[in-house]
Structure formats: C-alpha cells, structure tokens
Design a protein around this motif. Structure first.
Motif, PDB file in Angstrom:
ATOM      1  N   VAL A 124       0.830  -1.213   0.000  1.00 62.16           N
ATOM      2  CA  VAL A 124       0.000   0.000   0.000  1.00 62.16           C
ATOM      3  C   VAL A 124       0.860   1.258   0.000  1.00 62.16           C
ATOM      4  CG1 VAL A 124      -1.985  -1.109   1.091  1.00 62.16           C
ATOM      5  CG2 VAL A 124      -0.301   0.034   2.503  1.00 62.16           C
TER       6      VAL A 124
ATOM      7  N   TYR B  32       0.327   5.105  -1.526  1.00 64.40           N
ATOM      8  CA  TYR B  32       0.553   6.338  -0.774  1.00 64.40           C
ATOM      9  C   TYR B  32       1.418   7.309  -1.576  1.00 64.40           C
ATOM     10  CZ  TYR B  32      -0.921   3.822   3.473  1.00 64.40           C
ATOM     11  OH  TYR B  32      -1.607   3.116   4.408  1.00 64.40           O
TER      12      TYR B  32
ATOM     13  N   ALA C 284      -5.931   1.430  -2.573  1.00 64.33           N
ATOM     14  CA  ALA C 284      -5.212   1.239  -1.311  1.00 64.33           C
ATOM     15  C   ALA C 284      -6.102   0.594  -0.259  1.00 64.33           C
ATOM     16  CB  ALA C 284      -4.678   2.574  -0.800  1.00 64.33           C
TER      17      ALA C 284
ATOM     18  N   ASN D  42      -4.480   3.235   6.579  1.00 61.95           N
ATOM     19  CA  ASN D  42      -4.917   3.963   5.391  1.00 61.95           C
ATOM     20  C   ASN D  42      -5.752   5.185   5.763  1.00 61.95           C
ATOM     21  OD1 ASN D  42      -3.704   2.209   3.597  1.00 61.95           O
ATOM     22  ND2 ASN D  42      -5.573   1.079   3.145  1.00 61.95           N
TER      23      ASN D  42
END
Length: 115
Positions: free
Chosen positions: A21, A25, A62, A91
């Motif tokens: 993930v 980002y 994500a 997240n």
C-alpha cells in the motif's frame, strides 16, 4: 505508517504483503499536484477533475488491496484479517493527513512566513 508496519511485522501476522500500500501512498497525490500546477484559471477544469478521478482510483485501490489479500476463494488467505484491519486503519490515518495537507495549503498566495 505505524499501523501498516504493525500489520506486517507482528509475530502472529509476519507477512509483508500489506506493505504494497506504500506504492499507493506515493502515487495518490501526484495527479492532483500536477493538475494544480498546470491548471489554468479558466472555466475548463477537466484536467483537475480527471486528476481527482485518478487520485480516487489510487485511494480506493489502497483500501481494496488488504481486503483482496485477506479474502481467498480456497480458504487460505494471503494475510490474516487482523493485519487487514490494521492496514485499513493506517490507510485512514494517512489519507486524512494528506487531505489535511491539501486543505491547509490550498491557498497558493500564502507564503511559508506564516510558520
């Protein structure tokens, strides 16, 4: 980031797949930053709207990646659900921080002298 690393490194999870993930980002603010840099003051905001659409695609990806990794049709998931929840909480924190940054520095005529 602490929650994402905990979702990977805790002994009961010990699987580093959720760390992917980080790619989302890094990629998610790029289209919006480019569109704001080259946006004309005219009434045509199609470039900015397209960049927001691409950014939302990265954000949804994500959030979807840990869920897809935790679900498996054969019953043997790649990551455990606890790691999935930790990554999803990470997240939320990361994307709220990015949203706060964009809201705070939205006014371009301000200088860094306000610090």
């Amino acid at each position: 980031m602490t929650l994402v690393i905990l979702g990977c490194a805790l002994p009961q999870y010990s699987n580093w797949w959720p760390l992917f993930v980080l790619l989302f980002y890094c990629l998610s603010p790029i289209p919006t930053l480019i569109a704001r840099r080259y946006n004309d003051s005219g009434s045509n905001n199609s470039c900015l709207e397209s960049s927001i659409f691409i950014t939302m695609g990265f954000v949804v990806s994500a959030f979807a990646l840990p869920i897809v990794l935790a679900r498996s049709p054969d019953g043997d998931p790649t990551i455990q659900w606890g790691a999935c929840y930790l990554v999803l909480a990470g997240n939320v924190v990361v994307y709220l921080t990015m949203l706060g940054f964009f809201i705070t520095f939205d006014n371009e005529d301000l200088d860094y002298s306000m610090w």
